[in-house]
Design a protein around this motif. Structure first.
Motif, PDB file in Angstrom:
ATOM      1  N   LEU A  59      43.241  47.247  29.566  1.00 27.55           N
ATOM      2  CA  LEU A  59      43.030  48.128  30.716  1.00 27.55           C
ATOM      3  C   LEU A  59      42.306  47.372  31.820  1.00 27.55           C
ATOM      4  O   LEU A  59      41.337  46.653  31.569  1.00 27.55           O
ATOM      5  N   VAL A  60      42.783  47.555  33.048  1.00 25.85           N
ATOM      6  CA  VAL A  60      42.146  46.982  34.231  1.00 25.85           C
ATOM      7  C   VAL A  60      41.722  48.119  35.152  1.00 25.85           C
ATOM      8  O   VAL A  60      42.449  49.109  35.306  1.00 25.85           O
ATOM      9  N   ASP A  61      40.549  47.988  35.734  1.00 25.70           N
ATOM     10  CA  ASP A  61      40.042  48.991  36.673  1.00 25.70           C
ATOM     11  C   ASP A  61      41.075  49.231  37.773  1.00 25.70           C
ATOM     12  O   ASP A  61      41.584  48.278  38.367  1.00 25.70           O
ATOM     13  N   PRO A  62      41.418  50.492  38.051  1.00 25.17           N
ATOM     14  CA  PRO A  62      42.423  50.767  39.094  1.00 25.17           C
ATOM     15  C   PRO A  62      42.114  50.112  40.430  1.00 25.17           C
ATOM     16  O   PRO A  62      43.036  49.722  41.157  1.00 25.17           O
ATOM     17  N   GLU A  63      40.837  49.964  40.758  1.00 33.44           N
ATOM     18  CA  GLU A  63      40.477  49.360  42.036  1.00 33.44           C
ATOM     19  C   GLU A  63      40.604  47.835  42.034  1.00 33.44           C
ATOM     20  O   GLU A  63      40.523  47.207  43.095  1.00 33.44           O
TER      21      GLU A  63
END
Length: 301
Positions: A77-81
């Motif tokens: 998972l990668v931060d949406p921002e």
């Protein structure tokens, strides 16, 4: 500047930060970023590898590997921002470098970026898990119970072993569900969402368990009390010797009616394997349509 930290398990501080990151991703993507069983293992210190990517002191993303039934599976998972900046590629490359052998990597929502990364690293699209949904207000067809079969609710402390036997038999070929243990079941019973009133068991005249429909109600996406909720056909299984008697159809209808009757539940959902055409036809007749898809990419051993 991104720094990737490797450990066997996430520490408590990172778990807290990862939970907040998951909440942000859920709000943007409209779905859970991790599978329930793998998230439990990540937060319970049962991972084989844990990677976190820090960007100027903030958690930019994370990846981990844990056992999923008889398989080793990974989540990323990668931060949406911070998407589109190469963090996902760095995490995936590091994960694949440090983990040997066969591996299954989940993409929740079938993101184009995940497809690109999979191609880049030679991963094979091996499994599709479809999420189906329907309006909870649509009436559920009336189905008569099979002769001699009654339905009651699950009794914690009494029904665990019988459920484990039927679950293992019903999902003997399923890589995750069929291998659930007593520890897994007790862990689920301790979850805030667990409610035995929505866990239905079909038994014969002698009391033998023939099948079950375990439902789950998801909290409002906004997290605000009183918001709309989604009811899920969490697990539905029938003992092999009871197939063809109508047990599954009756349990399905009973669970759907229960979910639709709960306050705030406006949609019903379930997951089904993409290649299970027979099950998909059954659910489509009940008004379910495809809502989303999870994809498992495979690296051979």
């Amino acid at each position: 500047m991104v720094s990737i930290f490797q450990r066997t398990n996430f520490d408590p501080e990172t778990i807290e930060r990862l939970g907040k990151l998951a909440d942000r991703a859920r709000a943007v993507d409209g779905r859970d970023p991790f599978a329930d069983d793998l998230w439990h293992r990540a937060t319970a210190g049962q991972t084989r590898l844990a990677l976190s990517a820090d960007d100027d002191g903030e958690l930019a993303g994370a990846a981990f590997v844990a056992d999923q039934g008889e398989r080793r599976a990974a989540e990323l998972l990668v931060d949406p921002e911070r998407r589109g900046q190469g963090h996902g590629g760095e995490l995936l490359a590091e994960l694949l470098r440090r983990v040997d052998g066969e591996l299954w990597l989940w993409s929740h929502g079938d993101h184009p970026a995940a497809r690109t990364l999979a191609r880049r690293h030679g991963l094979h699209r091996a499994r599709e898990l479809l999420q189906l949904r329907r309006d909870a207000s649509v009436p559920v067809p009336a189905i008569e119970p099979p002769p001699g079969v009654t339905v009651r609710t699950f009794e914690p402390g009494h029904d665990e072993n019988a459920w484990l036997r039927v679950n293992a038999a019903a999902f003997a070929s399923h890589p995750e569900q069929g291998s659930r243990t007593l520890e897994d079941l007790h862990q689920a019973e301790a979850e805030p969402w667990f409610d035995p009133a929505g866990f239905f068991l079909a038994v014969d005249a002698s009391g033998e368990l023939l099948g079950f429909h375990w439902t789950k109600i998801h909290p409002p996406a906004s997290g605000e009390p009183g918001g709309t909720r989604v009811g899920e056909v969490y697990v539905l299984g029938v003992a092999p010797h009871a197939h063809g008697q109508g047990v599954g159809s009756y349990l399905t209808a009973a669970g759907l009616r229960y979910l639709a009757s709960q306050p705030g539940v406006e949609e019903l959902m379930l997951y089904v394997e993409g290649d299970n055409a027979a099950a998909r036809r059954v659910y489509e007749r009940l008004g379910f349509t495809q809502y989303g898809i999870d994809v498992a990419y495979h690296r051979a051993g």
